[in-house]
Structure formats: C-alpha cells, structure tokens
Design a protein around this motif. Structure first.
Motif, PDB file in Angstrom:
ATOM      1  N   SER A 176       0.815  -1.211   0.000  1.00 20.36           N
ATOM      2  CA  SER A 176       0.000   0.000   0.000  1.00 20.36           C
ATOM      3  C   SER A 176       0.854   1.268   0.000  1.00 20.36           C
ATOM      4  CB  SER A 176      -0.918   0.009   1.233  1.00 20.36           C
ATOM      5  OG  SER A 176      -0.160   0.113   2.432  1.00 20.36           O
ATOM      6  N   ARG A 177       2.175   1.086  -0.055  1.00 24.70           N
ATOM      7  CA  ARG A 177       3.085   2.240  -0.035  1.00 24.70           C
ATOM      8  C   ARG A 177       3.939   2.239  -1.312  1.00 24.70           C
ATOM      9  NH1 ARG A 177       4.404   4.803   4.788  1.00 24.70           N
ATOM     10  NH2 ARG A 177       6.635   4.662   4.260  1.00 24.70           N
ATOM     11  N   ARG A 178       5.268   2.213  -1.156  1.00 26.59           N
ATOM     12  CA  ARG A 178       6.151   2.311  -2.316  1.00 26.59           C
ATOM     13  C   ARG A 178       6.692   0.954  -2.767  1.00 26.59           C
ATOM     14  NH1 ARG A 178       8.699   6.068   0.929  1.00 26.59           N
ATOM     15  NH2 ARG A 178      10.780   5.262   0.453  1.00 26.59           N
ATOM     16  N   LYS A 179       6.166  -0.109  -2.197  1.00 29.02           N
ATOM     17  CA  LYS A 179       6.470  -1.480  -2.635  1.00 29.02           C
ATOM     18  C   LYS A 179       7.954  -1.845  -2.501  1.00 29.02           C
ATOM     19  CE  LYS A 179       2.551  -2.084  -5.777  1.00 29.02           C
ATOM     20  NZ  LYS A 179       1.748  -1.010  -5.168  1.00 29.02           N
ATOM     21  N   MET A 180       8.513  -1.500  -1.335  1.00 27.20           N
ATOM     22  CA  MET A 180       9.890  -1.882  -1.042  1.00 27.20           C
ATOM     23  C   MET A 180       9.970  -2.370   0.404  1.00 27.20           C
ATOM     24  SD  MET A 180      12.148   1.188  -2.799  1.00 27.20           S
ATOM     25  CE  MET A 180      11.378   2.483  -1.815  1.00 27.20           C
ATOM     26  N   VAL A 181      10.633  -3.514   0.612  1.00 32.17           N
ATOM     27  CA  VAL A 181      10.844  -4.041   1.955  1.00 32.17           C
ATOM     28  C   VAL A 181      12.326  -4.316   2.153  1.00 32.17           C
ATOM     29  CG1 VAL A 181      10.378  -5.903   3.588  1.00 32.17           C
ATOM     30  CG2 VAL A 181       8.554  -5.088   2.092  1.00 32.17           C
ATOM     31  N   THR A 182      12.855  -3.830   3.263  1.00 32.56           N
ATOM     32  CA  THR A 182      14.241  -4.089   3.640  1.00 32.56           C
ATOM     33  C   THR A 182      14.254  -4.938   4.898  1.00 32.56           C
ATOM     34  OG1 THR A 182      14.997  -1.980   2.720  1.00 32.56           O
ATOM     35  CG2 THR A 182      16.432  -3.046   4.338  1.00 32.56           C
ATOM     36  N   SER A 183      15.056  -5.992   4.901  1.00 32.75           N
ATOM     37  CA  SER A 183      15.205  -6.859   6.067  1.00 32.75           C
ATOM     38  C   SER A 183      16.468  -6.472   6.827  1.00 32.75           C
ATOM     39  CB  SER A 183      15.296  -8.318   5.635  1.00 32.75           C
ATOM     40  OG  SER A 183      15.704  -9.146   6.705  1.00 32.75           O
ATOM     41  N   ALA A 184      16.321  -6.283   8.144  1.00 38.41           N
ATOM     42  CA  ALA A 184      17.478  -6.010   9.003  1.00 38.41           C
ATOM     43  C   ALA A 184      18.038  -7.334   9.510  1.00 38.41           C
ATOM     44  CB  ALA A 184      17.058  -5.134  10.182  1.00 38.41           C
ATOM     45  N   THR A 185      19.294  -7.605   9.220  1.00 41.80           N
ATOM     46  CA  THR A 185      19.896  -8.878   9.592  1.00 41.80           C
ATOM     47  C   THR A 185      21.273  -8.646  10.215  1.00 41.80           C
ATOM     48  OG1 THR A 185      20.485 -11.080   8.785  1.00 41.80           O
ATOM     49  CG2 THR A 185      20.934  -9.223   7.315  1.00 41.80           C
ATOM     50  N   LYS A 186      21.910  -9.705  10.612  1.00 43.74           N
ATOM     51  CA  LYS A 186      23.316  -9.683  11.048  1.00 43.74           C
ATOM     52  C   LYS A 186      23.863 -11.097  10.928  1.00 43.74           C
ATOM     53  CE  LYS A 186      27.026  -7.692  12.554  1.00 43.74           C
ATOM     54  NZ  LYS A 186      27.847  -6.908  11.583  1.00 43.74           N
ATOM     55  N   SER A 187      23.616 -11.691   9.753  1.00 47.13           N
ATOM     56  CA  SER A 187      23.966 -13.096   9.545  1.00 47.13           C
ATOM     57  C   SER A 187      25.475 -13.312   9.420  1.00 47.13           C
ATOM     58  CB  SER A 187      23.263 -13.632   8.300  1.00 47.13           C
ATOM     59  OG  SER A 187      23.460 -12.783   7.191  1.00 47.13           O
ATOM     60  N   ASN A 188      26.245 -12.236   9.316  1.00 51.44           N
ATOM     61  CA  ASN A 188      27.699 -12.398   9.287  1.00 51.44           C
ATOM     62  C   ASN A 188      28.293 -12.438  10.691  1.00 51.44           C
ATOM     63  OD1 ASN A 188      27.280  -9.720   9.945  1.00 51.44           O
ATOM     64  ND2 ASN A 188      28.911  -8.926   8.611  1.00 51.44           N
ATOM     65  N   GLY A 189      27.445 -12.252  11.717  1.00 47.50           N
ATOM     66  CA  GLY A 189      27.970 -12.247  13.075  1.00 47.50           C
ATOM     67  C   GLY A 189      27.165 -13.095  14.049  1.00 47.50           C
ATOM     68  N   ILE A 190      25.881 -13.239  13.804  1.00 43.09           N
ATOM     69  CA  ILE A 190      25.026 -14.046  14.672  1.00 43.09           C
ATOM     70  C   ILE A 190      24.739 -15.343  13.937  1.00 43.09           C
ATOM     71  CG2 ILE A 190      22.831 -14.133  15.908  1.00 43.09           C
ATOM     72  CD1 ILE A 190      22.902 -11.096  16.082  1.00 43.09           C
ATOM     73  N   TYR A 191      25.350 -16.417  14.390  1.00 49.18           N
ATOM     74  CA  TYR A 191      25.558 -17.622  13.583  1.00 49.18           C
ATOM     75  C   TYR A 191      24.282 -18.390  13.250  1.00 49.18           C
ATOM     76  CZ  TYR A 191      27.961 -21.807  11.899  1.00 49.18           C
ATOM     77  OH  TYR A 191      28.409 -22.849  11.130  1.00 49.18           O
ATOM     78  N   HIS A 192      23.351 -18.506  14.209  1.00 49.76           N
ATOM     79  CA  HIS A 192      22.178 -19.342  13.984  1.00 49.76           C
ATOM     80  C   HIS A 192      20.923 -18.517  13.682  1.00 49.76           C
ATOM     81  CE1 HIS A 192      24.242 -23.009  15.068  1.00 49.76           C
ATOM     82  NE2 HIS A 192      24.629 -22.474  16.218  1.00 49.76           N
ATOM     83  N   ALA A 193      20.616 -17.550  14.542  1.00 49.42           N
ATOM     84  CA  ALA A 193      19.331 -16.845  14.448  1.00 49.42           C
ATOM     85  C   ALA A 193      19.192 -16.028  13.171  1.00 49.42           C
ATOM     86  CB  ALA A 193      19.142 -15.943  15.673  1.00 49.42           C
ATOM     87  N   MET A 194      20.252 -15.329  12.789  1.00 54.13           N
ATOM     88  CA  MET A 194      20.114 -14.437  11.637  1.00 54.13           C
ATOM     89  C   MET A 194      20.128 -15.159  10.288  1.00 54.13           C
ATOM     90  SD  MET A 194      19.361 -11.292  12.314  1.00 54.13           S
ATOM     91  CE  MET A 194      18.187 -11.905  13.536  1.00 54.13           C
ATOM     92  N   PRO A 195      20.905 -16.208  10.081  1.00 52.25           N
ATOM     93  CA  PRO A 195      20.709 -16.987   8.846  1.00 52.25           C
ATOM     94  C   PRO A 195      19.301 -17.572   8.761  1.00 52.25           C
ATOM     95  CG  PRO A 195      22.873 -17.443   9.747  1.00 52.25           C
ATOM     96  CD  PRO A 195      22.158 -16.616  10.780  1.00 52.25           C
ATOM     97  N   PHE A 196      18.741 -17.980   9.907  1.00 52.04           N
ATOM     98  CA  PHE A 196      17.351 -18.434   9.933  1.00 52.04           C
ATOM     99  C   PHE A 196      16.429 -17.300   9.495  1.00 52.04           C
ATOM    100  CE2 PHE A 196      13.409 -18.341  12.453  1.00 52.04           C
ATOM    101  CZ  PHE A 196      12.796 -19.509  12.034  1.00 52.04           C
ATOM    102  N   TRP A 197      16.636 -16.112  10.060  1.00 50.16           N
ATOM    103  CA  TRP A 197      15.847 -14.929   9.686  1.00 50.16           C
ATOM    104  C   TRP A 197      15.941 -14.691   8.176  1.00 50.16           C
ATOM    105  CZ3 TRP A 197      12.844 -11.246  12.348  1.00 50.16           C
ATOM    106  CH2 TRP A 197      12.598 -10.040  11.662  1.00 50.16           C
ATOM    107  N   ASP A 198      17.150 -14.768   7.626  1.00 53.27           N
ATOM    108  CA  ASP A 198      17.354 -14.539   6.189  1.00 53.27           C
ATOM    109  C   ASP A 198      16.614 -15.577   5.349  1.00 53.27           C
ATOM    110  OD1 ASP A 198      19.004 -12.466   6.927  1.00 53.27           O
ATOM    111  OD2 ASP A 198      20.876 -13.503   6.455  1.00 53.27           O
ATOM    112  N   ASP A 199      16.653 -16.825   5.781  1.00 49.69           N
ATOM    113  CA  ASP A 199      15.971 -17.882   5.037  1.00 49.69           C
ATOM    114  C   ASP A 199      14.462 -17.652   5.002  1.00 49.69           C
ATOM    115  OD1 ASP A 199      18.378 -19.142   4.565  1.00 49.69           O
ATOM    116  OD2 ASP A 199      18.133 -20.630   6.168  1.00 49.69           O
ATOM    117  N   VAL A 200      13.896 -17.262   6.141  1.00 51.86           N
ATOM    118  CA  VAL A 200      12.455 -17.013   6.187  1.00 51.86           C
ATOM    119  C   VAL A 200      12.108 -15.807   5.317  1.00 51.86           C
ATOM    120  CG1 VAL A 200      10.490 -16.464   7.672  1.00 51.86           C
ATOM    121  CG2 VAL A 200      12.249 -18.053   8.478  1.00 51.86           C
TER     122      VAL A 200
END
Length: 350
Positions: A176-200
């Motif tokens: 309903s806005r400008r059709k852009m989504v940015t995901s905040a991650t830290k998969s280069n430093g947080i080994y398990h949780a953030m790669p999981f976040w990226d996959d989802v």
C-alpha cells in the motif's frame, strides 16, 4: 453509531500531561465523523500504583483491560521510584505479551517546520515493522556464581511462525506504499538466528513478486538511516534491531517526543495497544515542556487501526499545519507549551 472502548493508562511522568489532550482530540474527531464515539475507562496503573500495592497493575488488571477495544498508553517508568526492569516487565511488556501484541509498527518522516539534525533529510518517509514478542528480548537465561566468577546467559528465541508473521505484515504494508521491503539482519555475526531470519525472509518474499527487497546488516543499516533514510520504505526487523532502528528514526525526525507506535494483536482475541515512543521524562514533569505530538500521532495510528483513515489523515495534516506555523515545544526548536501545541492542533480540526 460505532463505539470504540479505550482503556486509558496515562502511566507515569509526562503521560499524565500528554494523554488528556490526545483524548480531547479523539473526541473532536469523533464529533466531526458523526458516526463514531469513544468510551474511555481510566486506569491508574504505573509506578505510583506499584509503591502503594507492590505491583504495576491490579491482580485482575489484564482481565479488565481485555474488555476494551484498545489500550491507549502514555508512558511507563520512573527509575527514581521503581527499577526499570520491574516497571516495564510489570506493565508495558506484560500487556504486550499477555495480549499477544506480536507486531510493533513505528513510522518516521520529515515534517515541514521541524529542523531535522540531518543536513539534507530528503523527505524520508518510512515504516519499521518490528517483531514484538520474542527474538533477543526473550526471558530465557539467568545469572549464576558470584563476584569475578559471575556469568549471565541470555538466549534469543526465533520461531518461524512469529518471524513469518512479521514479514507478511511488512510486505502487505509495503503493497500500500512504495512497494519496497528491507530486512534487518546480522547473519555475518550471529551464527544461527540471523541466517534463519534470512531464510524465512527469502521464502516469504517469493510470494510477493511485485515488492522489491533488500537485506542489510544492522550496523550498515543503522548508518544508512542517518546518511540515506530516503532509500527506505518498509523495514522489517527483529525485536532488538527494530527497537534500535526506530529510536534512530525518531532522532532523525528531530525528537523522540514526536514518535508514535502501535503494538498490534493480529488474531483478534485481544486489544492492541497504542503508545508514544518517548519515556516518562520525570525531569520535565509539570513544566509544560512535554511534546504532546508523540501521543497525538499515536492517536492517528489508533484511528487508522479501526478503519478511520480519513480522520487519521485529517489529524496528521493538523499536526503538519501546526509545525508549519512554528507552534512546537522546545525539544524541536520551539517555545510553545504542551497545551499550546495541543490547542493549535484542536483548532485546526474543523
């Protein structure tokens, strides 16, 4: 006639100064609409309540609040009276968790008339969608041993259900806005949780072919919020990362005193809660210095939540017109009082 029942908790400090004006504005907008009515039930929960009763709310407080359509909160906390971990977990976070308010939404935008600390803010207008129930703010862990041997362990928790829910909400909002989504991650430093976040995030994005996506590490993303905030539309983030980004968003607007937020229950079983981002500011209580706009913009988000988007837009225009006239509190460069800003916004709601 549509009646919306609001549980009103001014809470602590300047909450008692900014909430009454916001309620007057909601009543004015209901009169303008003609088919809307607000019913307010006031609760004295907060740090003073804790000093009298030993708890931040009554034993049946959650049950009583659950009878409302939404909770309208002012501010929580007074570290001089009650430690922050007691006040927040006993009221604010308790409400969020008990009412399954798993999504937190906070906007940040440029207002004409307010001097952003950025040299060239370029009319940024963004929304941060924060997963609000788990992540880094889980209570899993503990402390053990003593003195130099003491250790503290804090475990983060990420479920696919809650992570997916936040991301779906972000994509639907971006549509309903400008059709852009940015995901905040830290998969280069947080080994398990953030790669999981990226996959989802990758999995969810495949269902939204018309939405463009980026994924950025939280440190670089935080820097970009300062240097290039106009690049962003909707940002989806974990509990901690979203908390950090939204405070930056408030800062680049000019003051945390104008920032609103919504804690949303999406399953319809419990009320959502609307609160400004600012704290209770005990150092300015009673001086007429509190910025009422965070609470008033929060009222706009409440109106949008219940489908009264035209009234919400009317209120946002009244805020913008007030700023254009230079009527603002000292935290954003003005000399007007809390009541003067509120009265100006009220006057513009015709």
């Amino acid at each position: 006639m549509k009646t919306v029942k609001l549980a009103v908790i001014p809470g602590d400090g300047i909450g008692h100064e900014v909430v009454p004006g916001a309620l007057r504005i909601l009543e004015r907008l209901a009169e303008i609409d003609g088919g809307l009515k607000f019913e307010f039930e006031h609760f004295d929960y907060g740090c003073d309540y804790y000093l009298q009763h030993g708890d931040m709310m009554a034993p049946d407080g959650i049950e009583r609040l659950s009878q409302s359509d939404a909770v309208f909160l002012g501010a929580v906390g007074d570290a001089g009276k009650v430690p922050d971990h007691i006040s927040l977990w006993g009221l604010l976070i308790k409400i969020r968790r008990e009412f399954q308010q798993e999504i937190n939404v906070r906007p940040a935008k440029v207002f004409e008339g307010i001097g952003s600390p950025l040299a060239n803010p370029k009319d940024f207008d963004l929304m941060v969608v924060r997963e609000n129930s788990e992540g880094e703010y889980s209570s899993v862990g503990g402390r053990m041993f003593h003195e130099e041997h003491e250790i503290a362990i804090q475990s983060s928790v990420f479920s696919k259900r809650a992570t997916s829910q936040a991301m779906h909400y972000a994509f639907d909002l971006a549509a309903s806005r400008r059709k852009m989504v940015t995901s905040a991650t830290k998969s280069n430093g947080i080994y398990h949780a953030m790669p999981f976040w990226d996959d989802v995030f990758k999995e969810i994005s495949e269902g939204y072919a018309d939405i463009s996506t980026t994924s950025e590490h939280i440190d670089a993303l935080s820097a970009s919020f300062v240097t290039r905030p106009e690049r962003y539309d909707v940002v989806v983030a974990s509990n901690l990362f979203g908390d950090i980004l939204t405070d930056i968003g408030a800062a680049i607007m000019g003051s945390i005193g104008i920032a609103p937020s919504a804690n949303l229950n999406l399953n319809g079983r419990y009320p959502s809660m609307f609160e400004p981002v600012h704290g209770s500011a005990p150092d300015i209580v009673g001086k007429g210095l509190a910025n009422p706009v965070g609470q008033i913009w929060t009222a706009k988000m409440l109106l949008d939540h219940f489908g009264y988007t035209e009234l919400g837009s009317m209120l946002l225009r009244a805020i913008e017109d007030t700023f254009r006239e230079g009527i603002m509190t000292s935290d954003i460069g003005g000399s007007s009082s809390t009541d003067e800003v509120t009265s100006s916004i009220l006057d513009k709601l015709q």
